[in-house]
Design an enzyme around this catalytic site. Structure first.
Site, PDB file in Angstrom:
ATOM      1  N   ASP A 130      -8.197   4.446   1.764  1.00  0.00           N
ATOM      2  CA  ASP A 130      -7.907   4.355   2.566  1.00  0.00           C
ATOM      3  C   ASP A 130      -6.431   3.665   3.167  1.00  0.00           C
ATOM      4  O   ASP A 130      -5.445   4.713   3.869  1.00  0.00           O
ATOM      5  CB  ASP A 130      -8.897   4.011   3.752  1.00  0.00           C
ATOM      6  N   GLY A 131      -6.084   2.577   2.998  1.00  0.00           N
ATOM      7  CA  GLY A 131      -5.223   2.145   3.318  1.00  0.00           C
ATOM      8  C   GLY A 131      -3.859   2.290   3.184  1.00  0.00           C
ATOM      9  O   GLY A 131      -2.733   2.914   3.498  1.00  0.00           O
ATOM     10  N   SER A 144      26.836  14.938   2.108  1.00  0.00           N
ATOM     11  CA  SER A 144      27.515  13.348   2.263  1.00  0.00           C
ATOM     12  C   SER A 144      27.542  12.745   1.833  1.00  0.00           C
ATOM     13  O   SER A 144      28.393  11.834   1.465  1.00  0.00           O
ATOM     14  CB  SER A 144      26.576  13.664   3.568  1.00  0.00           C
ATOM     15  N   HIS A 200      28.805   5.770   3.683  1.00  0.00           N
ATOM     16  CA  HIS A 200      28.229   5.723   5.164  1.00  0.00           C
ATOM     17  C   HIS A 200      28.583   4.038   5.159  1.00  0.00           C
ATOM     18  O   HIS A 200      27.206   4.298   5.989  1.00  0.00           O
ATOM     19  CB  HIS A 200      27.649   6.707   6.160  1.00  0.00           C
ATOM     20  N   LEU A 234       0.722  -1.157  -0.100  1.00  0.00           N
ATOM     21  CA  LEU A 234      -0.322   0.186  -0.085  1.00  0.00           C
ATOM     22  C   LEU A 234       1.067   1.239  -0.357  1.00  0.00           C
ATOM     23  O   LEU A 234       2.023   1.395   0.563  1.00  0.00           O
ATOM     24  CB  LEU A 234      -1.176   0.076   1.467  1.00  0.00           C
ATOM     25  N   GLU A 281      13.501   8.985   2.108  1.00  0.00           N
ATOM     26  CA  GLU A 281      13.862   7.775   1.583  1.00  0.00           C
ATOM     27  C   GLU A 281      12.896   7.390   0.969  1.00  0.00           C
ATOM     28  O   GLU A 281      13.470   6.307  -0.282  1.00  0.00           O
ATOM     29  CB  GLU A 281      14.883   6.394   2.664  1.00  0.00           C
ATOM     30  N   ILE A 319     -13.519   1.423   4.632  1.00  0.00           N
ATOM     31  CA  ILE A 319     -13.244  -0.177   4.937  1.00  0.00           C
ATOM     32  C   ILE A 319     -11.955  -0.655   4.460  1.00  0.00           C
ATOM     33  O   ILE A 319     -11.514  -0.194   3.857  1.00  0.00           O
ATOM     34  CB  ILE A 319     -14.665  -1.355   4.402  1.00  0.00           C
TER      35      ILE A 319
END
Length: 578
Positions: free
Chosen positions: A69-70, A299, A376, A30, A326, A101
């Site tokens: 909705d999810g 960086s 890094h 989702l 990210e 729902i």
């Protein structure tokens, strides 16, 4: 549809890219489908800004996405939709299926956001309270959305899940589960549908078919492109190349010349800096590069001399300032790759790959050319401590099917990593770079060529080796020192650099056996990352010098000593095996 969710069916449990025409991305996790769409829409906006000319809007289409909705509960929706509003991605139209729902039932117990106000705050145009079952209302909303090219649009559609099922509509019971024969019969009666199963009346089929309209639209576009090609032949040729995903004809020769130049120069710099140098070398050759960073450009070193940021008012650039996003960055890059015309790359610290992990997986599942740049890379980043020091992340990436994971040891391997990832068309790559400086490694012509094979003999002995040391990244230089020590002690030791294990494993069995002869069982792998991955190379009789715990906050040289990443410890470990 008769084979829904069956083996090799075109209708899998979730739509899967490549299984059938018209499936533009693999959805299911989702929030990622809508974020793919935002990436696609940004790609359209940028490609149009780069190629369109007065009187020739050759790139000019909308991107449509459906969400529920999810999707809006998932955090990625905030990351991506916030950025879409900021960048003014006006040809993006999202349909919010507001049926109230989710799998656990009515969402009012766990999702009470005022979604229209939320999206207005993002800078979207919001068209609220549309009856999702009213085709005329939907059509009017779409036209209103298309008339606004300055903002993305959210069309809020109030719907009833399972519409037409007398006993299950509006309930979680019909979310992902069959209605059952009895309820299907009742639904047929409720909807006055008298046709047989999978029987589509001809008049319905004709009404839905877009074959003729599609043919007409394609012919019109082809005519427009022919006029564009006549007016701007170089641009048209370049557009065709980029949309096809082909690299320029001279890229291989120029990229290889750069690799050879690096071998001759022999610089001792951090591989993140070597990565930036590679982008500077390849960027002018590849206008399709579309870079970015999750608020860490200084960086990650992903900006180069030709960087031009994409903004709301000028999308003709080649770099996205994603902010601290990210997950959205990674899923948007998937959308950009699927759209075509670009090779996206985006960066963050390796440890924060975890925020975006599922989007990396989706890139691999869809086998898209997306470049994930992670800097890094180990305890070598030092004082930031264990919250920022990766341990298990590299193994996680290597265990992902179809993903190539590179951890180069110097400028040469860094450039080869970039070159190979850019040339690869059947999957994504993770390019992992160090914060600290790394020592240059000497190579002859054969060794330089074999870097392209993912693993190769970097330093060898006279005669048959007694032991083999395998290392990657920043530990190659340390392992090279240990190899010299052991050689002075009279031992015959081979040093293997393994910047990309996946590529090495795609080599023929003869080459693999040449590099790692099965008869030589005294093996030590050295990597400042989790140990478990390396036992398939060293065997149970071998040893791995790596990490089995999280790091600590201290200068890098102190941490390397504490965890055993020293030439003396490597030499001692090899000697114990002998």
């Amino acid at each position: 549809m008769k084979s829904f969710r069956q083996l090799h069916s075109k209708t899998a449990g979730h739509p899967e890219y490549g299984y059938a025409p018209g499936i533009e991305t693999t959805t299911g996790p989702l929030g990622q489908g809508m974020t793919n769409a935002i990436g696609m829409a940004l790609a359209e906006k940028t490609l149009a800004a780069q190629f369109n000319r007065p009187g020739h809007n050759i790139i000019d289409h909308h991107t449509y996405t459906f969400l529920g909705d999810g999707c809006l509960m998932e955090g990625i929706s905030h990351e991506a939709c916030s950025l879409a509003g900021t960048l003014g991605i006006g040809k993006l139209i999202a349909f919010y299926d507001d049926n109230g729902i989710s799998i656990d039932g009515e969402v009012e117990g766990w999702f009470t956001d005022d979604t229209p106000k939320r999206f207005e705050a993002y800078g979207w145009q919001v068209i609220p309270a549309i009856d999702g079952h009213d085709a005329d209302a939907l059509f009017a909303a779409i036209e209103a959305a298309k008339s606004n090219t300055e903002q993305p649009t959210l069309i809020c559609c109030k719907t009833i899940i399972g519409f037409g099922s007398p006993n299950k509509q509006g309930k979680e019971d019909c979310h992902g589960a069959p209605l059952g024969a009895d309820e299907i019969a009742l639904a047929r009666k409720e909807l006055d549908w008298t046709y047989g199963a999978f029987d589509i009346p001809a008049e319905v089929y004709e009404e839905w078919s877009a074959l003729d309209a599609g043919d007409d639209a394609e012919q019109i576009w082809n005519q427009s492109f022919n006029a564009y090609h006549k007016a701007h032949p170089d641009l048209a040729t370049e557009l065709l190349r980029r949309v096809a995903g082909d690299l320029p004809a001279d890229f291989e020769a120029q990229a290889q010349a750069y690799v050879e130049q690096l071998q001759a120069e022999g610089s001792n710099i951090a591989s993140r800096k070597a990565s930036q140098n590679s982008i500077n070398a390849f960027g002018p050759l590849l206008p399709e590069l579309l870079g970015g960073s999750a608020d860490l450009a200084g960086s990650n070193l992903t900006k180069w001399s030709g960087t031009k940021g994409i903004t709301r008012d000028d999308a003709s650039g080649n770099y996205v300032f994603y902010g601290v996003r990210e997950f959205a960055m990674s899923a948007m890059m998937n959308g950009m790759a699927l759209h075509g015309g670009f090779i996206p790359y985006g960066a963050t610290f390796l440890v924060f790959m975890e925020y975006a992990r599922n989007a990396v997986r989706m890139a691999a599942l869809m086998r898209q050319r997306v470049l994930f740049v992670y800097t890094h890379d180990s305890i070598g980043l030092g004082e930031d401590g264990p919250t920022h020091q990766p341990v298990e992340q590299i193994a996680n990436l290597r265990l992902t099917p179809h993903l190539d994971t590179w951890r180069p040891c110097d400028t040469v391997e860094s450039a080869v990593a970039w070159k190979t990832a850019l040339q690869r068309t059947d999957g994504p790559s993770a390019l992992i770079f160090s914060r600290q400086n790394l020592s240059h490694q000497q190579r002859n012509a054969s060794q330089l060529a074999n870097v392209n094979r993912g693993g190769y003999i970097l330093q060898d002995c006279q005669g048959v080796p007694e032991a083999i040391i395998i290392a990657t990244g920043s530990e190659v230089g340390i392992a090279q020192q240990a190899t010299d020590t052991l050689t002075k002690q009279g031992h015959r030791v081979r040093l293997v650099s393994m910047p990309c294990t996946e590529l090495f494993e795609r080599q023929d069995a003869e080459y693999q056996a040449h590099v790692l002869p099965p008869s030589i069982t005294a093996r030590v792998a050295v990597e400042a990352a989790h140990t478990d991955y390396w036992y398939k190379y060293v065997g149970l009789a071998g040893k791995v010098i790596g990490m089995t715990d999280f790091g600590a906050s201290a200068p890098a040289h102190e941490l390397f000593k504490m965890y055993g990443f020293t030439a003396d410890n490597i030499a001692t470990t090899v000697t114990e095996l002998l």
